[in-house]
Motif scaffolding. Sequence first.
Motif, PDB file in Angstrom:
ATOM      1  N   VAL A  37      -4.460   9.392  -2.190  1.00 44.02           N
ATOM      2  CA  VAL A  37      -3.384   8.406  -2.296  1.00 44.02           C
ATOM      3  C   VAL A  37      -3.783   7.188  -1.482  1.00 44.02           C
ATOM      4  CG1 VAL A  37      -0.950   7.918  -1.852  1.00 44.02           C
ATOM      5  CG2 VAL A  37      -1.652  10.229  -2.494  1.00 44.02           C
ATOM      6  N   ASN A  43       2.630  -0.926  -4.028  1.00 45.80           N
ATOM      7  CA  ASN A  43       2.933   0.453  -4.388  1.00 45.80           C
ATOM      8  C   ASN A  43       1.842   1.395  -3.893  1.00 45.80           C
ATOM      9  OD1 ASN A  43       5.368  -0.098  -5.867  1.00 45.80           O
ATOM     10  ND2 ASN A  43       4.082  -0.961  -7.478  1.00 45.80           N
ATOM     11  N   LEU A  44       2.017   2.665  -4.192  1.00 49.28           N
ATOM     12  CA  LEU A  44       1.003   3.664  -3.897  1.00 49.28           C
ATOM     13  C   LEU A  44       0.308   4.049  -5.195  1.00 49.28           C
ATOM     14  CD1 LEU A  44       3.018   6.001  -1.513  1.00 49.28           C
ATOM     15  CD2 LEU A  44       1.404   4.208  -0.877  1.00 49.28           C
ATOM     16  N   ARG A  46      -2.077   7.151  -6.773  1.00 50.89           N
ATOM     17  CA  ARG A  46      -2.553   8.518  -6.530  1.00 50.89           C
ATOM     18  C   ARG A  46      -3.389   8.953  -7.717  1.00 50.89           C
ATOM     19  NH1 ARG A  46       1.925  12.834  -5.246  1.00 50.89           N
ATOM     20  NH2 ARG A  46       2.715  12.160  -7.265  1.00 50.89           N
ATOM     21  N   LEU A  64       3.113   4.995  -7.718  1.00 48.41           N
ATOM     22  CA  LEU A  64       4.334   5.463  -7.088  1.00 48.41           C
ATOM     23  C   LEU A  64       4.960   4.339  -6.278  1.00 48.41           C
ATOM     24  CD1 LEU A  64       2.802   8.755  -5.636  1.00 48.41           C
ATOM     25  CD2 LEU A  64       4.115   8.543  -7.747  1.00 48.41           C
ATOM     26  N   ALA A  66       6.306   2.780  -3.131  1.00 50.57           N
ATOM     27  CA  ALA A  66       6.101   3.037  -1.702  1.00 50.57           C
ATOM     28  C   ALA A  66       7.454   3.323  -1.054  1.00 50.57           C
ATOM     29  CB  ALA A  66       5.430   1.846  -1.041  1.00 50.57           C
ATOM     30  N   ASN A  69       8.357   7.292  -3.105  1.00 48.88           N
ATOM     31  CA  ASN A  69       7.388   8.048  -3.907  1.00 48.88           C
ATOM     32  C   ASN A  69       7.861   8.283  -5.333  1.00 48.88           C
ATOM     33  OD1 ASN A  69       5.601   8.148  -1.785  1.00 48.88           O
ATOM     34  ND2 ASN A  69       6.232  10.185  -1.135  1.00 48.88           N
TER      35      ASN A  69
END
Length: 147
Positions: A37, A43-44, A46, A64, A66, A69
Amino acid sequence: MKLIITSVYFILIFFCTDSESNDDKSYVSLDVIEMNVERVNDNLFRWIKFHPDSEFPCLRLEILEAGSNALIKRKNICNVYDEALKVTHDFKKLSFLDTYNLSVESQTLTFELELSLLSQNVVNMNCSIKIENTDFSPLVCHRSESE
């Protein structure tokens, strides 16, 4: 008797309204062999690599939100187009698959694939996909220079 029928009715309503599809459920899979990740933009991002001999030998990409999630976008890479052969290689139909050297730089995921075709030929490919705020660009893969 009326109490039993009413009880069964409420139990059925509970189970029917509470069910989720398998795609919506969050669960741990024993087929996951690697993941990472990273923060990309606001944002994230993964990536999840599944075992190549499993029922789902894919690479899953997710954007995802932030903090919460919450899933914004998901993309499963389960096949790759081979420009040289003009064919799409389905990961489930390969005799061997390896996804390696995954890295994120400049909002782009790059990785390498080693595919062993049923004809016993080995194909090595370099792939990349751009990670945007809420979506992914199309996957681009080219055969490695050594071929």
